[in-house]
Design a protein around this motif. Structure first.
Motif, PDB file in Angstrom:
ATOM      1  N   ASN A 114       0.760  -1.209   0.183  1.00 29.43           N
ATOM      2  CA  ASN A 114       0.181  -0.151  -0.072  1.00 29.43           C
ATOM      3  C   ASN A 114       0.664   1.295  -0.088  1.00 29.43           C
ATOM      4  O   ASN A 114       0.572   2.204   0.649  1.00 29.43           O
ATOM      5  N   HIS A 115       1.811   1.204  -0.934  1.00 25.95           N
ATOM      6  CA  HIS A 115       2.698   2.499  -0.745  1.00 25.95           C
ATOM      7  C   HIS A 115       2.130   3.476  -1.759  1.00 25.95           C
ATOM      8  O   HIS A 115       1.763   3.040  -3.010  1.00 25.95           O
ATOM      9  N   GLN A 116       2.060   4.760  -1.391  1.00 23.51           N
ATOM     10  CA  GLN A 116       1.509   5.604  -2.286  1.00 23.51           C
ATOM     11  C   GLN A 116       2.652   6.412  -2.752  1.00 23.51           C
ATOM     12  O   GLN A 116       3.686   6.724  -1.976  1.00 23.51           O
ATOM     13  N   PRO A 117       2.763   7.034  -3.814  1.00 23.69           N
ATOM     14  CA  PRO A 117       3.480   7.916  -4.443  1.00 23.69           C
ATOM     15  C   PRO A 117       3.926   8.979  -3.438  1.00 23.69           C
ATOM     16  O   PRO A 117       2.963   9.714  -2.974  1.00 23.69           O
ATOM     17  N   GLY A 118       4.949   9.157  -3.047  1.00 25.09           N
ATOM     18  CA  GLY A 118       5.415  10.237  -2.439  1.00 25.09           C
ATOM     19  C   GLY A 118       5.698   9.758  -0.831  1.00 25.09           C
ATOM     20  O   GLY A 118       6.423  10.651   0.033  1.00 25.09           O
ATOM     21  N   ASP A 119       5.208   8.605  -0.651  1.00 28.97           N
ATOM     22  CA  ASP A 119       5.320   8.129   0.698  1.00 28.97           C
ATOM     23  C   ASP A 119       7.069   7.712   0.958  1.00 28.97           C
ATOM     24  O   ASP A 119       7.615   7.626   0.068  1.00 28.97           O
ATOM     25  N   PRO A 120       7.553   7.977   2.189  1.00 30.08           N
ATOM     26  CA  PRO A 120       8.954   7.542   2.190  1.00 30.08           C
ATOM     27  C   PRO A 120       9.046   6.054   1.912  1.00 30.08           C
ATOM     28  O   PRO A 120       8.069   5.289   2.322  1.00 30.08           O
ATOM     29  N   TRP A 121      10.240   5.687   1.432  1.00 30.60           N
ATOM     30  CA  TRP A 121      10.184   4.212   1.196  1.00 30.60           C
ATOM     31  C   TRP A 121      11.177   3.577   2.426  1.00 30.60           C
ATOM     32  O   TRP A 121      12.179   3.796   2.318  1.00 30.60           O
ATOM     33  N   VAL A 122      10.372   2.898   3.444  1.00 30.55           N
ATOM     34  CA  VAL A 122      11.129   2.179   4.337  1.00 30.55           C
ATOM     35  C   VAL A 122      11.116   0.703   4.100  1.00 30.55           C
ATOM     36  O   VAL A 122      10.117   0.107   3.633  1.00 30.55           O
ATOM     37  N   VAL A 123      12.360   0.076   4.157  1.00 25.28           N
ATOM     38  CA  VAL A 123      12.858  -1.101   3.713  1.00 25.28           C
ATOM     39  C   VAL A 123      13.263  -1.671   5.026  1.00 25.28           C
ATOM     40  O   VAL A 123      14.122  -1.319   5.650  1.00 25.28           O
ATOM     41  N   ASP A 124      12.621  -2.852   5.233  1.00 33.10           N
ATOM     42  CA  ASP A 124      13.056  -3.726   6.322  1.00 33.10           C
ATOM     43  C   ASP A 124      14.060  -4.689   5.615  1.00 33.10           C
ATOM     44  O   ASP A 124      13.934  -5.294   4.737  1.00 33.10           O
ATOM     45  N   CYS A 125      15.315  -4.860   6.441  1.00 28.68           N
ATOM     46  CA  CYS A 125      16.215  -6.081   5.983  1.00 28.68           C
ATOM     47  C   CYS A 125      15.505  -7.346   5.969  1.00 28.68           C
ATOM     48  O   CYS A 125      14.963  -7.731   6.685  1.00 28.68           O
ATOM     49  N   PRO A 126      15.826  -8.123   4.786  1.00 23.70           N
ATOM     50  CA  PRO A 126      15.374  -9.440   4.494  1.00 23.70           C
ATOM     51  C   PRO A 126      16.062 -10.578   5.214  1.00 23.70           C
ATOM     52  O   PRO A 126      15.337 -11.470   5.464  1.00 23.70           O
ATOM     53  N   PRO A 156      24.846  -5.984   2.895  1.00 21.68           N
ATOM     54  CA  PRO A 156      24.078  -5.354   1.721  1.00 21.68           C
ATOM     55  C   PRO A 156      22.985  -6.335   1.288  1.00 21.68           C
ATOM     56  O   PRO A 156      23.131  -7.541   1.260  1.00 21.68           O
ATOM     57  N   PHE A 157      21.962  -5.761   0.746  1.00 21.49           N
ATOM     58  CA  PHE A 157      20.899  -6.438   0.189  1.00 21.49           C
ATOM     59  C   PHE A 157      20.008  -5.681  -0.998  1.00 21.49           C
ATOM     60  O   PHE A 157      20.500  -4.489  -1.180  1.00 21.49           O
ATOM     61  N   GLU A 158      19.222  -6.378  -1.660  1.00 28.32           N
ATOM     62  CA  GLU A 158      18.638  -5.678  -2.784  1.00 28.32           C
ATOM     63  C   GLU A 158      17.330  -5.509  -2.262  1.00 28.32           C
ATOM     64  O   GLU A 158      16.665  -6.206  -1.491  1.00 28.32           O
ATOM     65  N   ALA A 159      16.545  -4.435  -2.936  1.00 23.66           N
ATOM     66  CA  ALA A 159      15.183  -4.383  -2.537  1.00 23.66           C
ATOM     67  C   ALA A 159      14.397  -3.836  -3.867  1.00 23.66           C
ATOM     68  O   ALA A 159      14.833  -3.203  -4.685  1.00 23.66           O
ATOM     69  N   LEU A 160      13.064  -4.395  -4.031  1.00 20.57           N
ATOM     70  CA  LEU A 160      12.305  -3.999  -4.992  1.00 20.57           C
ATOM     71  C   LEU A 160      11.750  -2.821  -4.869  1.00 20.57           C
ATOM     72  O   LEU A 160      11.159  -2.585  -3.592  1.00 20.57           O
ATOM     73  N   LYS A 161      11.476  -1.937  -5.777  1.00 24.26           N
ATOM     74  CA  LYS A 161      10.930  -0.630  -5.475  1.00 24.26           C
ATOM     75  C   LYS A 161       9.399  -0.844  -5.470  1.00 24.26           C
ATOM     76  O   LYS A 161       8.777  -1.463  -6.297  1.00 24.26           O
ATOM     77  N   PRO A 162       8.733  -0.116  -4.678  1.00 17.82           N
ATOM     78  CA  PRO A 162       7.212  -0.072  -4.634  1.00 17.82           C
ATOM     79  C   PRO A 162       6.755   0.663  -5.730  1.00 17.82           C
ATOM     80  O   PRO A 162       7.379   1.506  -6.252  1.00 17.82           O
TER      81      PRO A 162
END
Ligand SMILES: [Zn+2]
Length: 163
Positions: A114-126, A156-162
């Motif tokens: 439910n990420h909205q455009p403009g929301d900060p992108w918070v990523v939890d470490c996998p 280091p890890f990779e993240a998929l962009k919302p």
């Protein structure tokens, strides 16, 4: 018209598509990524509507080939049509729970829901689940992924962009 002994149903096609991997992330299937929009089976054809994930990912032809190859394992296969549709848009919320777990086990943080455009992108470490991460490099190996760094477990890890 004579019916083939084992009728090709939409269920059978979905089952086969579960084996078709995402060309970018080989541990996850296109079904788990939520990329298969619709399957339509008629006597003449199997039609698969695919929602491309990230515009610009150069994998569309690979996906088409992979789907056709997989469906050609069927007996008495009718014409196979693979359509790429952009309406509705694929969003990262379409990734299934199973898909999200697989991404994590592959060391890729799934996009937040439910990420909205403009929301900060918070990523939890996998790896450790810590939200204490930092964006290391906005551009990962593909435009779809970013490299991040976990300040908690130092991976280091990779993240998929919302999207
Ligand atoms: Zn961590």
């Amino acid at each position: 018209m004579v019916q083939p002994e084992k009728a090709i149903t939409e269920e059978v096609v979905w089952e086969l598509l579960r084996e078709v991997k995402d060309p970018e992330i080989p541990s996850i299937s296109m079904v788990e990524m939520g990329m298969i929009h619709r399957v339509l089976v008629t006597a003449e054809s199997i039609r698969v509507d695919v929602l491309p994930t990230f515009v610009g990912c150069p994998a569309i032809e690979m996906m088409r080939k992979a789907i056709i190859q997989q469906l050609q394992t069927l007996e008495e296969v009718p014409a196979i049509q693979v359509h790429f549709v952009f309406n509705p848009h694929w969003t990262s919320d379409r990734i299934s729970e199973e898909g999200r777990e697989k991404l994590k086990s592959f060391g890729i943080a799934p996009p937040p829901r439910n990420h909205q455009p403009g929301d900060p992108w918070v990523v939890d470490c996998p790896y450790c689940g810590s939200p204490y991460t930092t964006l290391d490099n906005l551009f990962g190996p593909t435009a779809c992924r970013s490299i991040l760094y976990c300040k908690h477990c130092k991976n280091p890890f990779e993240a998929l962009k919302p999207v």
